[in-house]
Motif scaffolding. Structure first.
Motif, PDB file in Angstrom:
ATOM      1  N   ASP A 331       1.090  -1.139   0.000  1.00 22.56           N
ATOM      2  CA  ASP A 331      -0.273   0.113   0.141  1.00 22.56           C
ATOM      3  C   ASP A 331       0.764   1.129  -0.255  1.00 22.56           C
ATOM      4  O   ASP A 331      -0.061   2.458  -0.224  1.00 22.56           O
ATOM      5  N   ASN A 332       1.591   1.179   0.254  1.00 21.68           N
ATOM      6  CA  ASN A 332       2.733   2.261   0.704  1.00 21.68           C
ATOM      7  C   ASN A 332       3.396   2.969  -0.830  1.00 21.68           C
ATOM      8  O   ASN A 332       2.805   4.679  -0.462  1.00 21.68           O
ATOM      9  N   VAL A 333       3.526   2.460  -1.420  1.00 20.31           N
ATOM     10  CA  VAL A 333       3.956   2.711  -3.186  1.00 20.31           C
ATOM     11  C   VAL A 333       2.733   3.066  -3.846  1.00 20.31           C
ATOM     12  O   VAL A 333       2.794   4.004  -5.101  1.00 20.31           O
ATOM     13  N   LEU A 334       1.279   3.158  -3.609  1.00 18.82           N
ATOM     14  CA  LEU A 334       0.510   3.457  -4.451  1.00 18.82           C
ATOM     15  C   LEU A 334       0.057   4.976  -3.678  1.00 18.82           C
ATOM     16  O   LEU A 334      -0.381   5.218  -4.647  1.00 18.82           O
ATOM     17  N   LYS A 335       0.757   5.734  -2.780  1.00 18.39           N
ATOM     18  CA  LYS A 335       0.537   7.199  -2.314  1.00 18.39           C
ATOM     19  C   LYS A 335       1.361   7.381  -3.791  1.00 18.39           C
ATOM     20  O   LYS A 335       1.228   8.823  -3.288  1.00 18.39           O
ATOM     21  N   THR A 388      -4.675  -7.300  -8.944  1.00 20.02           N
ATOM     22  CA  THR A 388      -5.284  -6.619  -7.864  1.00 20.02           C
ATOM     23  C   THR A 388      -4.719  -4.786  -7.427  1.00 20.02           C
ATOM     24  O   THR A 388      -5.381  -4.320  -7.442  1.00 20.02           O
ATOM     25  N   PHE A 389      -3.519  -5.078  -7.484  1.00 19.61           N
ATOM     26  CA  PHE A 389      -2.870  -3.852  -7.253  1.00 19.61           C
ATOM     27  C   PHE A 389      -3.260  -3.172  -8.218  1.00 19.61           C
ATOM     28  O   PHE A 389      -3.096  -1.948  -8.479  1.00 19.61           O
ATOM     29  N   VAL A 396      -6.957   5.366  -8.250  1.00 22.95           N
ATOM     30  CA  VAL A 396      -5.421   6.261  -7.697  1.00 22.95           C
ATOM     31  C   VAL A 396      -5.080   7.842  -9.007  1.00 22.95           C
ATOM     32  O   VAL A 396      -5.650   7.165  -9.906  1.00 22.95           O
ATOM     33  N   ASP A 397      -5.363   9.221  -8.007  1.00 28.75           N
ATOM     34  CA  ASP A 397      -5.676  10.703  -9.547  1.00 28.75           C
ATOM     35  C   ASP A 397      -4.371   9.726 -10.263  1.00 28.75           C
ATOM     36  O   ASP A 397      -3.167  10.706  -9.737  1.00 28.75           O
ATOM     37  N   LEU A 398      -3.997   9.405 -11.207  1.00 28.55           N
ATOM     38  CA  LEU A 398      -2.691   9.623 -11.729  1.00 28.55           C
ATOM     39  C   LEU A 398      -2.322  10.310 -12.908  1.00 28.55           C
ATOM     40  O   LEU A 398      -2.942  10.692 -13.934  1.00 28.55           O
TER      41      LEU A 398
END
Length: 551
Positions: A331-335, A388-389, A396-398
């Motif tokens: 989850d950390n890198v999703l930010k 899933t990832f 996320v706003d990419l």
């Protein structure tokens, strides 16, 4: 405490948090490529990492954002644990910049005259559609304005609090005072999930005379220790690399905090001796204290970095990761979308290697190797984790550059999954097939197996010399298969090969070719996650990375 006063305190804190959030998000988005460049190239040693960590944290005003980026780089193999530890040291010094900003505003700046124009200009810069750098900088500028406006609101509120509540007269005993206000600082950081906002709150209370210097210093130490709460929360379900980086952060802050608590009596004695205890100078004194004990912590830990890294490597992740468990995704890198794509690239590379190894083992054992079911189950689990990832990343706003690459990631995982599915079918339907063939058919079958093996080897990494020849090799494989097919059909029509067995052999070699093609397509789609001229990654001892383009 009256309702208007309580509303001012809550509103001031809210402006702090809103401002910090906008400022961090805007600066991080605007400086995304620069963040990657600095962390990727300016961290060759722990000392370089220290400087880089300080610079970036001072820029984006969020040690948590930098820590997440560091975890992403370590997961992606672009940074060693030793380098990441240096960056973590630097982030702690970088967070002291907030204290200096609050101190400067409290001493000499007309807050409203600065804050309102910032908010207005920032909003106008952010008008319009699209994720442009101007819009991100406007968001950051608006955040700065709200941050400063929050300072003014809190200053006014604390002045009113000081008239009716004198916390400076509260004495529970020197040691107990420090413990209580250390806990308050820790609690504020835990509650607001921002050590910078908590620090500003403590400094504002001290500068308005609500709390004593000694209590405020303990609160500053508490906010510094409080950043470990974010690290603790971030490692839930995280990779071993993330746990190691978080552990380094926690150890550094706890030890540094303990040293700082021991220094508080010396600080108060020195301030009294030089007669600088006026409330207006409190912010400067506390900012100096905050910077000083973090620098002291760095001086203690920097020479011990190799031992700390060895300890973390020994204690965390000693067992080999299960094949089915993601190694780079959490989850950390999703930010941080760019870091998320880096982690996704590495995980897909791992999936591809797993798939190609399954193919090699199956080919060598004529699709009868005993651990195939175990490997297939692990491969399926990893494919599902990647999908899933990707789905979570898609919410996320990419940036457009990242959003356009997500289909390539899913396509790559799908190709690898199809390749393994074909192997599974072959292991069920052709495990007992007799491969003894007469004359030219035997030679052609051996040649086809050799070509499949060579193609799977070449697809191992874009850095392989043979990688640029993959499409040519696949074309040659088709020619070899066509020749074998003609030979098998000829043997069948001549009666030298039983027709049912001929059909099985044709199906077997067709499936073998398809298995190989799907694996290669997965590798090519995987390499498509890079820029067209940035596909091949190599690293030397100096941690420099070079890239080349397959033909």
């Amino acid at each position: 405490m009256t309702f208007p006063l309580l509303a001012s305190l809550v509103g001031g804190v809210g402006l702090f948090l809103l401002g910090m959030g906008l400022m961090t998000r805007g600066l991080r988005s605007a400086a995304g490529p620069a963040l990657r460049t600095i962390l990727g190239k300016w961290t060759r040693t722990p000392l370089h990492g220290l400087v880089s960590g300080f610079m970036i944290t001072a820029l984006v005003q969020s040690s948590s954002a930098v820590t997440v980026a560091v975890i992403g780089f370590v997961n992606a193999g672009l940074m060693t644990l030793g380098q990441s530890v240096g960056v973590i040291f630097g982030t702690n010094i970088g967070t002291t910049v907030t204290g200096w900003i609050v101190a400067a505003v409290g001493v000499s700046v007309e807050v409203k005259a600065m804050a309102l124009p910032m908010i207005g200009i920032g909003v106008f810069m952010g008008l319009g559609n699209g994720q442009t750098r101007r819009k991100h900088l406007g968001e950051a500028l608006t955040g700065f304005g709200l941050f400063f406006l929050g300072i003014q609101v809190l200053q006014s509120a604390f002045l009113d609090v000081g008239k009716g509540l004198d916390l400076t007269s509260l004495h529970l005993g020197s040691g107990m005072d420090m413990l209580v206000f250390t806990a308050v600082g820790f609690g504020l950081t835990l509650l607001m999930q921002s050590s910078s906002a908590a620090m500003a709150l403590v400094l504002t209370a001290a500068m308005t005379g609500v709390i004593s210097l000694e209590s405020a210093a303990a609160g500053v130490v508490g906010t510094n220790i409080g950043t470990t709460s974010t690290a603790m929360l971030s490692v839930i379900g995280a990779t071993d690399n993330a746990k190691k980086v978080a552990a380094a952060h926690i150890i550094f802050n706890l030890v540094t905090g303990l040293v700082a608590l021991l220094l508080i009596p010396l600080l108060t004695s020195a301030v009294r001796a030089i007669g600088a205890a006026e409330a207006i100078w409190m912010g400067t004194i506390l900012a100096l204290f905050h910077t000083g004990f973090n620098l002291l912590g760095v001086l203690i830990f920097l020479p011990l970095t190799p031992r700390l890294v060895a300890l973390l490597d020994t204690r965390i992740g000693r067992d080999d990761d299960e094949m089915s468990r993601p190694k780079y995704l959490d989850d950390n890198v999703l930010k941080t979308p760019t870091m998320a794509m880096e982690a996704l690239f590495m995980e897909l590379g791992r999936l591809g290697e797993m798939t190609r190894l399954m193919g090699q083992k199956a080919l060598a054992a004529k699709f009868r190797y005993k651990d195939f079911n175990r490997d297939k189950t692990a491969q399926e689990s990893l494919v599902e984790a990647i999908r899933t990832f990707c789905a979570r990343l898609g919410n996320v706003d990419l940036p457009a550059t990242v959003n356009d690459k997500l289909p390539w990631a899913l396509r790559s995982a799908q190709y690898f999954s199809k390749s393994a599915n074909i192997m599974e079918t072959m292991s069920h339907e052709h495990a007992l097939l007799d491969h003894q063939l007469p004359g030219g058919a035997s030679t052609a079958a051996r040649e086809m197996r050799r070509e499949v093996r060579d193609i799977l080897n070449a697809a191992h990494t874009p850095c392989a010399e043979e990688y640029s020849e993959l499409k040519h090799m696949l074309g040659h494989l088709k020619s070899t298969y066509d020749a074998l097919k003609e030979e098998l059909l000829r043997l069948g029509t001549q009666g030298r090969l039983e027709l049912p067995r001929m059909v099985q052999l044709l199906d077997y070699h067709s499936s073998l070719r398809s298995m190989c093609e799907q694996a290669v397509k997965g590798t090519l789609a995987w390499s498509g996650l890079r820029e067209p001229n940035v596909i091949c990654q190599t690293a030397d001892e100096s941690n420099e990375y070079s890239w080349k383009t397959p033909a």
